[in-house]
Design a protein around this motif. Structure first.
Motif, PDB file in Angstrom:
ATOM      1  N   MET A   1       1.217  -1.278   0.081  1.00  0.00           N
ATOM      2  CA  MET A   1      -0.478   0.337   0.324  1.00  0.00           C
ATOM      3  C   MET A   1       1.259   1.486  -0.067  1.00  0.00           C
ATOM      4  N   ALA A   2       2.086   1.526   0.478  1.00  0.00           N
ATOM      5  CA  ALA A   2       3.216   2.507   0.554  1.00  0.00           C
ATOM      6  C   ALA A   2       3.224   2.701  -0.770  1.00  0.00           C
ATOM      7  N   PRO A   3       3.381   4.096  -1.151  1.00  0.00           N
ATOM      8  CA  PRO A   3       3.764   4.959  -2.099  1.00  0.00           C
ATOM      9  C   PRO A   3       4.914   4.114  -2.746  1.00  0.00           C
ATOM     10  N   LYS A   4       5.285   4.190  -4.302  1.00  0.00           N
ATOM     11  CA  LYS A   4       5.967   4.083  -4.705  1.00  0.00           C
ATOM     12  C   LYS A   4       6.830   4.564  -5.556  1.00  0.00           C
ATOM     13  N   PRO A   5       8.003   4.343  -5.487  1.00  0.00           N
ATOM     14  CA  PRO A   5       9.749   6.063  -5.441  1.00  0.00           C
ATOM     15  C   PRO A   5       9.047   6.534  -7.023  1.00  0.00           C
TER      16      PRO A   5
ATOM     17  N   THR B   1      -1.800  -4.677 -13.454  1.00  0.00           N
ATOM     18  CA  THR B   1      -2.454  -5.666 -13.578  1.00  0.00           C
ATOM     19  C   THR B   1      -3.137  -5.674 -15.432  1.00  0.00           C
ATOM     20  N   ASP B   2      -2.469  -6.581 -16.227  1.00  0.00           N
ATOM     21  CA  ASP B   2      -3.065  -6.242 -17.372  1.00  0.00           C
ATOM     22  C   ASP B   2      -3.988  -6.612 -17.207  1.00  0.00           C
ATOM     23  N   LYS B   3      -5.424  -6.625 -16.636  1.00  0.00           N
ATOM     24  CA  LYS B   3      -6.479  -6.791 -16.696  1.00  0.00           C
ATOM     25  C   LYS B   3      -7.358  -5.514 -15.869  1.00  0.00           C
ATOM     26  N   THR B   4      -6.765  -4.625 -14.876  1.00  0.00           N
ATOM     27  CA  THR B   4      -7.029  -3.470 -13.920  1.00  0.00           C
ATOM     28  C   THR B   4      -6.299  -2.598 -13.438  1.00  0.00           C
ATOM     29  N   VAL B   5      -6.531  -1.461 -12.694  1.00  0.00           N
ATOM     30  CA  VAL B   5      -5.189  -0.877 -12.151  1.00  0.00           C
ATOM     31  C   VAL B   5      -6.347  -0.566 -11.368  1.00  0.00           C
ATOM     32  N   LEU B   6      -5.137  -0.395  -9.929  1.00  0.00           N
ATOM     33  CA  LEU B   6      -6.154  -0.078  -8.246  1.00  0.00           C
ATOM     34  C   LEU B   6      -5.315   1.360  -8.349  1.00  0.00           C
ATOM     35  N   ILE B   7      -5.808   1.899  -7.490  1.00  0.00           N
ATOM     36  CA  ILE B   7      -5.724   3.238  -7.372  1.00  0.00           C
ATOM     37  C   ILE B   7      -6.734   3.557  -5.914  1.00  0.00           C
ATOM     38  N   ARG B   8      -5.965   4.397  -4.549  1.00  0.00           N
ATOM     39  CA  ARG B   8      -6.612   5.500  -3.686  1.00  0.00           C
ATOM     40  C   ARG B   8      -7.669   6.484  -4.283  1.00  0.00           C
TER      41      ARG B   8
ATOM     42  N   PRO C   1      -0.888   4.395 -15.714  1.00  0.00           N
ATOM     43  CA  PRO C   1      -0.070   4.184 -14.176  1.00  0.00           C
ATOM     44  C   PRO C   1       1.162   3.955 -13.941  1.00  0.00           C
ATOM     45  N   ASN C   2       2.526   4.448 -14.634  1.00  0.00           N
ATOM     46  CA  ASN C   2       3.523   4.543 -13.713  1.00  0.00           C
ATOM     47  C   ASN C   2       4.249   5.749 -13.942  1.00  0.00           C
ATOM     48  N   ARG C   3       3.293   6.757 -14.452  1.00  0.00           N
ATOM     49  CA  ARG C   3       3.351   7.923 -14.062  1.00  0.00           C
ATOM     50  C   ARG C   3       2.860   8.817 -12.127  1.00  0.00           C
ATOM     51  N   PHE C   4       1.308   7.335 -11.670  1.00  0.00           N
ATOM     52  CA  PHE C   4       1.053   8.208 -10.829  1.00  0.00           C
ATOM     53  C   PHE C   4       1.330   7.232  -8.862  1.00  0.00           C
TER      54      PHE C   4
ATOM     55  N   GLU D   1       1.775   7.573  -6.280  1.00  0.00           N
ATOM     56  CA  GLU D   1       1.790   7.689  -4.931  1.00  0.00           C
ATOM     57  C   GLU D   1       0.527   7.281  -5.190  1.00  0.00           C
ATOM     58  N   GLN D   2      -0.192   7.309  -6.297  1.00  0.00           N
ATOM     59  CA  GLN D   2      -1.674   6.632  -6.264  1.00  0.00           C
ATOM     60  C   GLN D   2      -2.380   5.443  -6.349  1.00  0.00           C
ATOM     61  N   VAL D   3      -0.925   5.050  -7.364  1.00  0.00           N
ATOM     62  CA  VAL D   3      -1.569   2.658  -7.929  1.00  0.00           C
ATOM     63  C   VAL D   3      -1.128   2.211  -6.907  1.00  0.00           C
ATOM     64  N   ILE D   4      -1.155   1.462  -6.101  1.00  0.00           N
ATOM     65  CA  ILE D   4      -1.868   0.137  -5.740  1.00  0.00           C
ATOM     66  C   ILE D   4      -1.174  -1.350  -6.210  1.00  0.00           C
ATOM     67  N   ARG D   5      -1.905  -1.114  -7.453  1.00  0.00           N
ATOM     68  CA  ARG D   5      -1.569  -2.280  -8.459  1.00  0.00           C
ATOM     69  C   ARG D   5      -1.825  -2.134  -9.476  1.00  0.00           C
TER      70      ARG D   5
END
Length: 283
Positions: A42-46, A88-95, A77-80, A82-86
């Motif tokens: 869950m922590a923000p990625k670098p 996959t090829d099918k979905t993006v999970l964000i806060r 999704p790689n641009r965010f 701090e918001q993106v948690i996970r």
């Protein structure tokens, strides 16, 4: 179905203003100093290296209509980080940038054939619906783990487990604690505020300073919030009715936990929700 007009703060913050409201914020209570695999996820990625970023990267919004902001998360999704948690090829999970509860995530499908559709239409596709249910169930488990990380230190049901953890008891030998998964809700709004399909993964507590007016509360605590398990809807299902759903948004307030009615007294409801939250987290 005509969509209800929304304020930009109704459900999700545009990328530009995000970064301080996500699940990575310092949790409260005795568990705050502990970390685990879920906390790490869950922590923000670098932040991405500069040569990977564009003018709209690093949390800056793409130009154009605000309601289309979710597409940035789907396409880039790689641009965010701090918001993106996970991803996959099918979905993006964000806060959710304007969380309406202690834990509030959005699950975004990446299929162009579906993400521009209204939920009522998109979820007529049974294969797509099955995929989204599987992805949402996985996201709900993450949300429950995050809720446990934040609140279990207050829970009477988790006291024995927490004490055993503090003593270094192996994970497999720990006593059971409170089950937080039933506290997570999965669903969509009858009139989504954003252009792109998104499923809310949200804890039921409604404890947030982002709950600012009637629509914020009633959109999650009336049939306006449609559980994902309710789909596919029959053509004559009342949940499809614009008049029915608009009436839900204008209903008097009812406490999600005890059922007490507050009419139009929003300030009184908010004070009551604080009390309910304190009692709920101690269960």
């Amino acid at each position: 179905m005509a969509e209800a007009a929304e304020n930009p703060e109704d459900f999700i913050e545009p990328p530009a203003a995000q970064g301080s409201h996500g699940l990575h914020e310092t949790p409260v209570g005795p568990q705050s100093k502990k970390r685990n695999a879920f906390a790490e996820l869950m922590a923000p990625k670098p932040k991405a290296a500069k040569h990977h970023q564009t003018k709209n990267s690093g949390g800056k919004p793409a130009k154009g209509k605000w309601s289309g902001a979710l597409l940035e998360y789907i396409d880039h999704p790689n641009r965010f980080p701090e918001q993106v948690i996970r991803v996959t090829d099918k979905t993006v999970l964000i806060r959710d940038g304007f969380p309406k509860a202690t834990v509030h995530l959005l699950l975004l499908p990446r299929s162009p054939a579906h993400y521009d559709l209204h939920p009522h239409e998109a979820f007529q596709d049974k294969d797509f619906l099955a995929m989204m249910r599987d992805e949402a169930a996985s996201a709900a488990r993450l949300a429950a783990a995050e809720l446990e990380r934040k609140l279990s230190g207050f829970s009477a049901s988790s006291k024995a487990r927490n004490e055993a953890m503090d003593k270094g008891i192996p994970f497999d030998d720990l006593p059971k604690g409170r089950d937080y998964l039933p506290e997570i809700r999965i669903g969509v709004h009858a009139h989504p505020s954003m252009d792109h399909l998104h499923v809310h993964i949200i804890s039921r507590d409604m404890h947030s300073d982002k709950v600012k007016h009637r629509k914020h509360y009633n959109s999650f605590n009336t049939p306006f919030f449609i559980p994902l398990d309710a789909y596919p809807l029959a053509e004559d299902d009342e949940l499809r009715s614009t008049s029915f759903q608009n009436a839900n948004l204008s209903k008097g307030f009812v406490c999600w936990r005890c059922g007490k009615e507050f009419g139009n007294k929003f300030a009184e409801l908010k004070r009551h929700l604080e009390t309910e939250f304190e009692d709920w987290k101690k269960e």
